[in-house]
Design an enzyme around this catalytic site. Structure first.
Site, PDB file in Angstrom:
ATOM      1  N   GLY A   7      -4.676   1.785 -10.345  1.00 54.97           N
ATOM      2  CA  GLY A   7      -5.848   2.652  -9.666  1.00 54.97           C
ATOM      3  C   GLY A   7      -5.462   3.426  -8.585  1.00 54.97           C
ATOM      4  N   ARG A  10      -8.464   2.661  -2.781  1.00 53.08           N
ATOM      5  CA  ARG A  10     -10.045   2.362  -2.590  1.00 53.08           C
ATOM      6  C   ARG A  10     -10.610   2.597  -3.876  1.00 53.08           C
ATOM      7  NH1 ARG A  10      -9.032  -0.390   1.051  1.00 53.08           N
ATOM      8  NH2 ARG A  10      -9.111   0.212   3.361  1.00 53.08           N
ATOM      9  N   SER A  11      -9.868   2.099  -5.171  1.00 54.92           N
ATOM     10  CA  SER A  11     -10.442   2.256  -6.163  1.00 54.92           C
ATOM     11  C   SER A  11     -11.253   0.843  -6.703  1.00 54.92           C
ATOM     12  CB  SER A  11      -9.704   2.908  -7.395  1.00 54.92           C
ATOM     13  OG  SER A  11      -8.531   2.002  -7.458  1.00 54.92           O
ATOM     14  N   LYS A  13      -9.442  -2.054  -6.868  1.00 48.63           N
ATOM     15  CA  LYS A  13      -8.512  -2.665  -7.615  1.00 48.63           C
ATOM     16  C   LYS A  13      -8.437  -4.238  -7.302  1.00 48.63           C
ATOM     17  CE  LYS A  13      -4.940  -0.537  -6.172  1.00 48.63           C
ATOM     18  NZ  LYS A  13      -5.543   0.161  -5.267  1.00 48.63           N
ATOM     19  N   SER A  14      -8.498  -4.465  -6.103  1.00 48.24           N
ATOM     20  CA  SER A  14      -8.379  -5.899  -5.443  1.00 48.24           C
ATOM     21  C   SER A  14      -9.339  -6.776  -5.907  1.00 48.24           C
ATOM     22  CB  SER A  14      -8.044  -5.930  -4.107  1.00 48.24           C
ATOM     23  OG  SER A  14      -6.725  -5.322  -3.800  1.00 48.24           O
ATOM     24  N   HIS A  48      -9.256  -8.821   3.061  1.00 45.76           N
ATOM     25  CA  HIS A  48      -9.239  -9.129   1.718  1.00 45.76           C
ATOM     26  C   HIS A  48      -9.163 -10.763   1.650  1.00 45.76           C
ATOM     27  CE1 HIS A  48      -7.007  -5.316   0.062  1.00 45.76           C
ATOM     28  NE2 HIS A  48      -8.214  -5.233   0.305  1.00 45.76           N
ATOM     29  N   ALA A  50     -11.024 -12.553   3.737  1.00 44.04           N
ATOM     30  CA  ALA A  50     -12.505 -12.991   3.874  1.00 44.04           C
ATOM     31  C   ALA A  50     -13.054 -12.749   2.493  1.00 44.04           C
ATOM     32  CB  ALA A  50     -13.137 -12.068   4.918  1.00 44.04           C
ATOM     33  N   ASP A  79      -0.703  -8.927  -5.234  1.00 39.34           N
ATOM     34  CA  ASP A  79      -1.384  -7.824  -4.761  1.00 39.34           C
ATOM     35  C   ASP A  79      -0.662  -7.628  -3.606  1.00 39.34           C
ATOM     36  OD1 ASP A  79      -3.155  -5.917  -3.997  1.00 39.34           O
ATOM     37  OD2 ASP A  79      -4.933  -7.250  -3.578  1.00 39.34           O
TER      38      ASP A  79
END
Lengths: 170, 170, 170
Positions: A7, A10-11, A13-14, A48, A50, A79
């Protein structure tokens, strides 16, 4: 289960990849390809971490990720692959990335544990003027194609919503 | 009905959003976030107005769009959120956009009338060298995720064709 | 059958379009819009020709592609429309591309043989600073919309996987 989550920036994904990984095993390994080279990147890495919380083990590996994919009994979340490609281009210079790609591809196919890969779509804008940027998006696109072919599940994230591109349950 | 229509440049988003809005109510409000700062933008605004025809009321609001979402009995079309983010970045400088985003998100959730939001996918190219461009695509992506979560319907436009990402009829 | 295959850079469009074309007719024409202007482009053209193999006839036509779409008994693969738009912008300068677009659109609608068109998604990144790049992505997007409306089948390629946007079997 081998999954690829792709993606744009800022879509979601993570977050999606994390939720998918958490549904696959209680023992979780986060394979981080990012290096905290500047404040912006450090912020993103901390945010990420956190988000993931304490149930995750983190391995930082900007280049040699293939050996870490085998984690019997655990799920591995990588990632992300586009940062890995960027790290490889910096490390390998003009040389081919093929050996690195083959090593990862082989590790993905042979790992007995579930693996979730995150990558970025970077090839849907104007052709970049910079030759290195063109090579980067070529390599990132070819890698995503190669790995997607051996994944059971491929999702495209758009506005936080997963669009299922492939779903081959065994 | 709350809907988000996303897609790339010239993918048919505005036309699709207009058709969707026209199917939802006979009384229609076009909430324009564009400011005619140059000839190119003026041309585009005039072309879009001509496309809509005389059955639409237009409100020009580059910054404070949340108060206009409540239009009892009418459908509101916001075109587009990425221009709004751009306007906000110019107006707020380094400050957080969170208050603006919360205000819009709250207005979307509490409006009793239908609302159709248009946004642009801007995060599927190479990472921009310019930090402000990076912030812009981060903010635009996060906003789309946040609003999509509270929409009943989300569509991705590609070559004029809507791809349904989410469809939760009440 | 008229088909449009779209997607980002290195998403597997050409390979998918070739496979689709090969399923449609034994007599195959590859309509190449690329001109081998530099070593990078020559490499890509040679690689694509090697991928296709000897069962294909190649016509190189950077500008006047419409007359070649009629190939009774054969399937025609046009690869790709975004390069064609780029060639047109260079050839026509400030002038409108509308006559060229209408000619191609008409040829697509009137061809009795199957046609497979390949195009690139170039409008999902940050708005380019360069006005010519903005015009390029506007024209490419408008052309894709126009042609997709008259295709029976439209696919978006992501990581080598076709996502069906439209499938109107006669």
């Amino acid at each position: 289960m081998k999954a690829l989550i792709t993606g744009g920036c800022r879509s979601g994904k993570s977050r999606r990849a994390q939720a998918l990984a958490e549904s696959l095993a209680a023992d979780r390994v986060y394979l981080a390809t990012a290096e905290p080279l500047d404040a912006e990147m450090s912020d993103r890495i901390r945010r990420h971490q956190a988000d993931r919380g304490p149930t995750w083990r983190t391995i930082e590996s900007p280049i040699d990720i293939a050996p870490h994919l085998h984690q019997p009994g655990a799920v591995v979340l990588v990632d992300c692959l586009t940062l890995w490609v960027s790290n490889l281009l910096y490390a390998r210079g003009e040389a081919s990335l093929d050996d690195d790609f083959v090593a990862l591809h082989t590790a993905l196919r042979t790992a007995s544990n579930p693996v979730v890969l995150v990558t970025n779509e970077v090839g849907l804008g104007i052709v970049p003027a910079n030759p290195l940027a063109r090579r980067f998006r070529d390599e990132a696109g070819l890698l995503a194609q190669r790995l997607a072919a051996d994944c059971d599940r491929v999702e495209l994230l758009v506005a936080g919503i997963p669009l299922i591109l492939k779903d081959h349950h065994p």
